[in-house]
Design a protein around this motif. Sequence first.
Motif, PDB file in Angstrom:
ATOM      1  N   MET A   1      52.909  23.097  16.591  1.00 45.10           N
ATOM      2  CA  MET A   1      53.250  22.792  15.134  1.00 45.10           C
ATOM      3  C   MET A   1      51.671  22.224  14.629  1.00 45.10           C
ATOM      4  O   MET A   1      51.363  22.478  13.552  1.00 45.10           O
ATOM      5  CB  MET A   1      54.096  21.687  14.971  1.00 45.10           C
ATOM      6  N   GLU A   2      51.159  21.294  15.375  1.00 44.30           N
ATOM      7  CA  GLU A   2      49.801  20.783  14.669  1.00 44.30           C
ATOM      8  C   GLU A   2      48.873  21.804  14.707  1.00 44.30           C
ATOM      9  O   GLU A   2      48.030  21.630  13.719  1.00 44.30           O
ATOM     10  CB  GLU A   2      49.516  19.617  15.835  1.00 44.30           C
ATOM     11  N   ARG A   3      48.824  22.730  15.779  1.00 47.38           N
ATOM     12  CA  ARG A   3      47.914  24.097  15.853  1.00 47.38           C
ATOM     13  C   ARG A   3      48.079  24.619  14.518  1.00 47.38           C
ATOM     14  O   ARG A   3      47.080  25.125  13.918  1.00 47.38           O
ATOM     15  CB  ARG A   3      48.282  24.538  16.877  1.00 47.38           C
ATOM     16  N   GLU A   4      49.174  25.039  14.113  1.00 49.41           N
ATOM     17  CA  GLU A   4      49.357  25.812  12.916  1.00 49.41           C
ATOM     18  C   GLU A   4      48.886  25.090  11.822  1.00 49.41           C
ATOM     19  O   GLU A   4      48.345  25.777  10.865  1.00 49.41           O
ATOM     20  CB  GLU A   4      50.949  26.013  12.814  1.00 49.41           C
ATOM     21  N   GLN A   5      49.170  23.979  11.544  1.00 49.40           N
ATOM     22  CA  GLN A   5      48.522  23.128  10.516  1.00 49.40           C
ATOM     23  C   GLN A   5      47.026  23.139  10.239  1.00 49.40           C
ATOM     24  O   GLN A   5      46.552  23.343   9.170  1.00 49.40           O
ATOM     25  CB  GLN A   5      49.089  21.598  10.711  1.00 49.40           C
ATOM     26  N   TYR A   6      46.358  23.047  11.439  1.00 54.41           N
ATOM     27  CA  TYR A   6      44.997  23.191  11.441  1.00 54.41           C
ATOM     28  C   TYR A   6      44.738  24.406  10.971  1.00 54.41           C
ATOM     29  O   TYR A   6      43.589  24.792  10.482  1.00 54.41           O
ATOM     30  CB  TYR A   6      44.446  23.072  12.918  1.00 54.41           C
ATOM     31  N   GLN A   7      45.062  25.721  11.638  1.00 56.97           N
ATOM     32  CA  GLN A   7      45.087  27.158  11.179  1.00 56.97           C
ATOM     33  C   GLN A   7      45.227  27.285   9.708  1.00 56.97           C
ATOM     34  O   GLN A   7      44.469  27.798   9.078  1.00 56.97           O
ATOM     35  CB  GLN A   7      45.763  27.996  11.961  1.00 56.97           C
ATOM     36  N   ASN A   8      46.139  26.712   8.985  1.00 60.44           N
ATOM     37  CA  ASN A   8      46.366  26.760   7.727  1.00 60.44           C
ATOM     38  C   ASN A   8      45.303  26.050   6.995  1.00 60.44           C
ATOM     39  O   ASN A   8      44.915  26.606   6.000  1.00 60.44           O
ATOM     40  CB  ASN A   8      47.780  26.329   7.324  1.00 60.44           C
ATOM     41  N   GLN A   9      44.799  25.010   7.344  1.00 58.67           N
ATOM     42  CA  GLN A   9      43.833  24.106   6.752  1.00 58.67           C
ATOM     43  C   GLN A   9      42.621  25.000   6.794  1.00 58.67           C
ATOM     44  O   GLN A   9      41.831  25.045   5.963  1.00 58.67           O
ATOM     45  CB  GLN A   9      43.646  22.812   7.202  1.00 58.67           C
ATOM     46  N   ILE A  10      42.094  25.491   7.907  1.00 62.55           N
ATOM     47  CA  ILE A  10      41.136  26.382   8.062  1.00 62.55           C
ATOM     48  C   ILE A  10      41.062  27.509   7.036  1.00 62.55           C
ATOM     49  O   ILE A  10      40.045  27.920   6.448  1.00 62.55           O
ATOM     50  CB  ILE A  10      40.871  26.841   9.466  1.00 62.55           C
ATOM     51  N   LYS A  11      42.326  28.426   6.881  1.00 64.85           N
ATOM     52  CA  LYS A  11      42.556  29.515   6.043  1.00 64.85           C
ATOM     53  C   LYS A  11      42.197  28.940   4.757  1.00 64.85           C
ATOM     54  O   LYS A  11      41.465  29.473   3.928  1.00 64.85           O
ATOM     55  CB  LYS A  11      43.779  29.899   6.221  1.00 64.85           C
ATOM     56  N   ASP A  12      42.696  27.882   4.341  1.00 64.51           N
ATOM     57  CA  ASP A  12      42.639  27.369   2.952  1.00 64.51           C
ATOM     58  C   ASP A  12      41.043  26.859   2.571  1.00 64.51           C
ATOM     59  O   ASP A  12      40.441  27.276   1.618  1.00 64.51           O
ATOM     60  CB  ASP A  12      43.690  26.157   2.656  1.00 64.51           C
ATOM     61  N   LEU A  13      40.533  26.380   3.620  1.00 64.51           N
ATOM     62  CA  LEU A  13      38.986  26.110   3.471  1.00 64.51           C
ATOM     63  C   LEU A  13      38.195  27.411   3.516  1.00 64.51           C
ATOM     64  O   LEU A  13      37.294  27.422   2.428  1.00 64.51           O
ATOM     65  CB  LEU A  13      38.413  25.262   4.686  1.00 64.51           C
ATOM     66  N   LEU A  14      38.553  28.171   4.164  1.00 65.84           N
ATOM     67  CA  LEU A  14      37.607  29.547   4.222  1.00 65.84           C
ATOM     68  C   LEU A  14      37.993  30.032   2.915  1.00 65.84           C
ATOM     69  O   LEU A  14      37.005  30.794   2.247  1.00 65.84           O
ATOM     70  CB  LEU A  14      38.215  30.593   5.169  1.00 65.84           C
ATOM     71  N   GLN A  15      39.155  30.177   2.148  1.00 71.91           N
ATOM     72  CA  GLN A  15      39.455  30.700   0.784  1.00 71.91           C
ATOM     73  C   GLN A  15      38.806  29.902  -0.271  1.00 71.91           C
ATOM     74  O   GLN A  15      38.164  30.596  -1.023  1.00 71.91           O
ATOM     75  CB  GLN A  15      41.200  30.656   0.529  1.00 71.91           C
ATOM     76  N   ALA A  16      38.697  28.488  -0.123  1.00 71.92           N
ATOM     77  CA  ALA A  16      37.799  27.943  -0.931  1.00 71.92           C
ATOM     78  C   ALA A  16      36.406  28.254  -1.116  1.00 71.92           C
ATOM     79  O   ALA A  16      35.699  28.313  -2.194  1.00 71.92           O
ATOM     80  CB  ALA A  16      37.963  26.414  -0.803  1.00 71.92           C
ATOM     81  N   VAL A  17      36.050  28.317   0.198  1.00 72.88           N
ATOM     82  CA  VAL A  17      34.517  28.732   0.224  1.00 72.88           C
ATOM     83  C   VAL A  17      34.251  30.102  -0.174  1.00 72.88           C
ATOM     84  O   VAL A  17      33.169  30.296  -0.896  1.00 72.88           O
ATOM     85  CB  VAL A  17      34.064  28.721   1.632  1.00 72.88           C
ATOM     86  N   GLU A  18      35.312  31.149  -0.021  1.00 75.00           N
ATOM     87  CA  GLU A  18      35.195  32.519  -0.690  1.00 75.00           C
ATOM     88  C   GLU A  18      34.979  32.183  -2.165  1.00 75.00           C
ATOM     89  O   GLU A  18      34.168  32.947  -2.607  1.00 75.00           O
ATOM     90  CB  GLU A  18      36.030  33.164  -0.164  1.00 75.00           C
ATOM     91  N   THR A  19      35.778  31.650  -2.565  1.00 78.41           N
ATOM     92  CA  THR A  19      36.118  31.375  -4.237  1.00 78.41           C
ATOM     93  C   THR A  19      34.688  30.790  -4.782  1.00 78.41           C
ATOM     94  O   THR A  19      34.214  31.292  -5.604  1.00 78.41           O
ATOM     95  CB  THR A  19      37.220  30.527  -4.587  1.00 78.41           C
ATOM     96  N   LEU A  20      34.121  29.866  -4.005  1.00 78.08           N
ATOM     97  CA  LEU A  20      32.646  29.267  -4.397  1.00 78.08           C
ATOM     98  C   LEU A  20      31.949  30.084  -4.435  1.00 78.08           C
ATOM     99  O   LEU A  20      30.849  30.303  -5.370  1.00 78.08           O
ATOM    100  CB  LEU A  20      32.595  28.102  -3.584  1.00 78.08           C
ATOM    101  N   LEU A  21      31.548  31.039  -3.360  1.00 80.17           N
ATOM    102  CA  LEU A  21      30.677  32.162  -3.353  1.00 80.17           C
ATOM    103  C   LEU A  21      30.750  33.097  -4.150  1.00 80.17           C
ATOM    104  O   LEU A  21      29.663  33.289  -4.950  1.00 80.17           O
ATOM    105  CB  LEU A  21      30.891  32.756  -1.802  1.00 80.17           C
ATOM    106  N   LYS A  22      31.947  33.608  -4.601  1.00 75.56           N
ATOM    107  CA  LYS A  22      32.358  34.500  -5.828  1.00 75.56           C
ATOM    108  C   LYS A  22      31.679  34.014  -7.164  1.00 75.56           C
ATOM    109  O   LYS A  22      30.954  34.452  -7.901  1.00 75.56           O
ATOM    110  CB  LYS A  22      33.567  34.649  -5.945  1.00 75.56           C
ATOM    111  N   SER A  23      32.034  32.508  -7.406  1.00 75.38           N
ATOM    112  CA  SER A  23      31.762  31.946  -8.547  1.00 75.38           C
ATOM    113  C   SER A  23      30.030  31.954  -8.689  1.00 75.38           C
ATOM    114  O   SER A  23      29.532  31.955  -9.599  1.00 75.38           O
ATOM    115  CB  SER A  23      32.249  30.569  -8.648  1.00 75.38           C
ATOM    116  N   ASN A  24      29.463  31.537  -7.548  1.00 77.35           N
ATOM    117  CA  ASN A  24      28.065  31.189  -7.318  1.00 77.35           C
ATOM    118  C   ASN A  24      27.304  32.462  -7.755  1.00 77.35           C
ATOM    119  O   ASN A  24      26.354  32.681  -8.472  1.00 77.35           O
ATOM    120  CB  ASN A  24      27.588  30.792  -6.042  1.00 77.35           C
ATOM    121  N   LYS A  25      27.759  33.914  -7.229  1.00 77.24           N
ATOM    122  CA  LYS A  25      27.311  34.856  -7.322  1.00 77.24           C
ATOM    123  C   LYS A  25      27.282  35.338  -9.067  1.00 77.24           C
ATOM    124  O   LYS A  25      26.386  35.777  -9.352  1.00 77.24           O
ATOM    125  CB  LYS A  25      28.138  35.915  -6.540  1.00 77.24           C
ATOM    126  N   ALA A  26      28.411  35.102  -9.739  1.00 74.11           N
ATOM    127  CA  ALA A  26      28.870  35.617 -10.933  1.00 74.11           C
ATOM    128  C   ALA A  26      27.783  34.538 -11.773  1.00 74.11           C
ATOM    129  O   ALA A  26      27.176  35.173 -12.717  1.00 74.11           O
ATOM    130  CB  ALA A  26      30.017  34.979 -11.562  1.00 74.11           C
TER     131      ALA A  26
END
Length: 66
Positions: free
Chosen positions: A1-26
């Motif tokens: 259970m805890e491992r899934e939570q960490y994986q979800n947090q990592i996915k969320d962080l990666l999505q946030a970084v991707e969004t920031l990179l796209k915004s920075n490029k724009a």
Amino acid sequence: MEREQYQNQIKDLLQAVETLLKSNKAMGERVAQLEKIVKDYDDLKAASKRMESQTGSDYPEREQSR
């Protein structure tokens, strides 16, 4: 259970970084466009000054008196 939570947090962080990179490029692309506009404006201003010096600064006044 805890491992899934960490994986979800990592996915969320990666999505946030991707969004920031796209915004920075724009934003970088927009800055490049604005820099080109500024350069074009400066070129037009310089051309206008050259034309004024070649025709005389009172050229519009002479045209109005005709």
